[in-house]
Design an enzyme around this catalytic site. Structure first.
Site, PDB file in Angstrom:
ATOM      1  CG  LEU A  33      47.648  46.183  26.261  1.00  0.00           C
ATOM      2  CD1 LEU A  33      47.948  46.391  24.780  1.00  0.00           C
ATOM      3  CD2 LEU A  33      46.542  45.159  26.450  1.00  0.00           C
ATOM      4  CG  HIS A  34      50.300  41.788  31.334  1.00  0.00           C
ATOM      5  ND1 HIS A  34      50.068  40.568  30.738  1.00  0.00           N
ATOM      6  CD2 HIS A  34      49.245  41.988  32.183  1.00  0.00           C
ATOM      7  CE1 HIS A  34      48.960  40.038  31.219  1.00  0.00           C
ATOM      8  NE2 HIS A  34      48.423  40.885  32.085  1.00  0.00           N
ATOM      9  CG  HIS A  37      46.960  41.828  27.897  1.00  0.00           C
ATOM     10  ND1 HIS A  37      47.485  42.558  28.941  1.00  0.00           N
ATOM     11  CD2 HIS A  37      45.718  41.470  28.283  1.00  0.00           C
ATOM     12  CE1 HIS A  37      46.610  42.635  29.915  1.00  0.00           C
ATOM     13  NE2 HIS A  37      45.519  41.978  29.550  1.00  0.00           N
ATOM     14  N   GLY A 147      42.850  34.514  27.744  1.00  0.00           N
ATOM     15  CA  GLY A 147      43.973  33.953  28.495  1.00  0.00           C
ATOM     16  C   GLY A 147      43.533  32.858  29.458  1.00  0.00           C
ATOM     17  CE  LYS A 149      45.994  36.680  35.298  1.00  0.00           C
ATOM     18  NZ  LYS A 149      44.803  37.121  36.084  1.00  0.00           N
ATOM     19  CD  GLN A 153      37.440  36.600  31.172  1.00  0.00           C
ATOM     20  OE1 GLN A 153      37.020  37.512  31.874  1.00  0.00           O
ATOM     21  NE2 GLN A 153      38.522  36.713  30.444  1.00  0.00           N
ATOM     22  CB  SER A 185      47.607  39.807  37.012  1.00  0.00           C
ATOM     23  OG  SER A 185      46.518  40.639  37.395  1.00  0.00           O
TER      24      SER A 185
HETATM   25  O1  PAF Z   1      39.841  39.211  30.758  1.00  0.00           O
HETATM   26  C1  PAF Z   1      39.579  40.429  30.653  1.00  0.00           C
HETATM   27  O2  PAF Z   1      40.455  41.267  30.553  1.00  0.00           O
HETATM   28  C2  PAF Z   1      38.132  40.881  30.639  1.00  0.00           C
HETATM   29  O3  PAF Z   1      37.367  40.132  31.514  1.00  0.00           O
HETATM   30  C3  PAF Z   1      37.501  40.887  29.224  1.00  0.00           C
HETATM   31  C4  PAF Z   1      37.435  39.480  28.650  1.00  0.00           C
HETATM   32  C5  PAF Z   1      38.331  41.767  28.314  1.00  0.00           C
HETATM   33  C6  PAF Z   1      36.085  41.435  29.293  1.00  0.00           C
HETATM   34  O4  PAF Z   1      36.060  42.731  29.754  1.00  0.00           O
END
Ligand code: PAF
Length: 285
Positions: A33-34, A37, A147, A149, A153, A185
């Protein structure tokens, strides 16, 4: 903060919270975590009275030559950071719980997962949507925070949520950056000192394109060149793609008529670290 590692226990706990009238928010992460997050947790707290953060390094979203085994795992520090950022439940299941023996089911969103990052990571988004749907089924959150970034996704997950009628609202939190502009990241820690020194050129390139856009430039090739030219100042940065696409369909645009996503992925040449970044051009803040 309660730490839960069992899927069944997480299902029960989430059900109890819901039936007690709580609004549940989920922040899915792979740990390490940073501040990025933690900013998602704070958004979660604005929308819910029970925040769940998942910490799970999901094997199915890594390709065979990718960094699954060396991906940073910092569980104790993650627990401390999540707790001090106000997380109520930290869900950290083992791989065998998330992928039961004999598992055969996956979820894939076609088309929009094949371009941009999907072109070089053909199985990545199937792994992401599969694990995110599992997490949605386990936690059944009212809202889930991702996020910006990982722009592709976010688009792919929003598509899945609509297509599969997931009763979860997806919120996308802004990119959090270092003072010199580098997007936070968990993979930044892989960068060599020389790469770290030049990595902010990526964000500077995006900024140059933003400035041209603000001045009226609408041709995608000119805006893309602005990013590429900035990155070309260092031979350590090898752009994999610089694309201007429609934010929803991820179709390439040659002329921007309203808003567009400008996205970049680069390979850093010394450590082979892959960095991504993006900006929305013309989007209403
Ligand atoms: O963005 C991420 O860290 C990952 O792709 C996620 C959404 C936790 C799925 O593993």
């Amino acid at each position: 903060m309660k730490i839960v590692t069992s899927v069944v226990e997480m299902i029960d706990l989430a059900r109890t919270c819901r039936s007690g009238g709580s609004i549940l928010a989920l922040v899915p992460t792979m740990g390490a975590l940073h501040r990025g997050h933690l900013s998602l947790l704070s958004i979660a707290g604005e929308h819910a009275d029970c925040t769940v953060m998942s910490v799970f390094v999901n094997p199915t979203q890594f390709g065979p030559d990718e960094d699954y085994l060396k991906y940073p795992r910092t569980f104790d520090a993650d627990c401390r950071a999540a707790e001090s950022a106000g997380c109520d439940i930290l869900f950290a299941p083992p791989v065998e719980e998330m992928y039961p023996p004999g598992h055969r089911t996956s979820v894939s969103v076609s088309g929009i997962t094949e371009r941009l990052c999907g072109a070089s990571r053909p199985t990545h988004f199937r792994g992401v949507t599969t694990v995110v749907l599992k997490l949605f089924n386990i936690v059944n959150p009212h809202v889930a925070i991702f996020g910006a970034k990982d722009a592709q996704q976010a688009t792919v997950i929003k598509r899945m949520v609509v297509d599969l009628h997931c009763p979860t609202r997806v919120i996308v939190g802004p990119i959090v950056r270092e003072d010199d502009g580098l997007a936070l990241s968990s993979r930044n820690g892989y960068l060599t000192p020389a790469e770290r020194a030049v990595a902010p050129l990526i964000h500077r390139g995006l900024g140059n394109a933003e400035a041209l856009f603000a001045g009226g430039e609408r041709h995608a090739d000119v805006l893309r060149d602005a990013v590429r030219n900035e990155c070309a100042q260092s031979e350590l940065i090898d752009p994999e793609y610089v694309e201007i696409v429609d934010q929803l369909t991820l179709e390439p645009l040659s002329l921007i008529t309203s808003s567009a996503l400008l996205a970049i992925a680069c390979r850093m040449k010394e450590s082979a670290t892959r960095l991504i970044d993006n900006t929305l051009l013309g989007a209403v803040p």
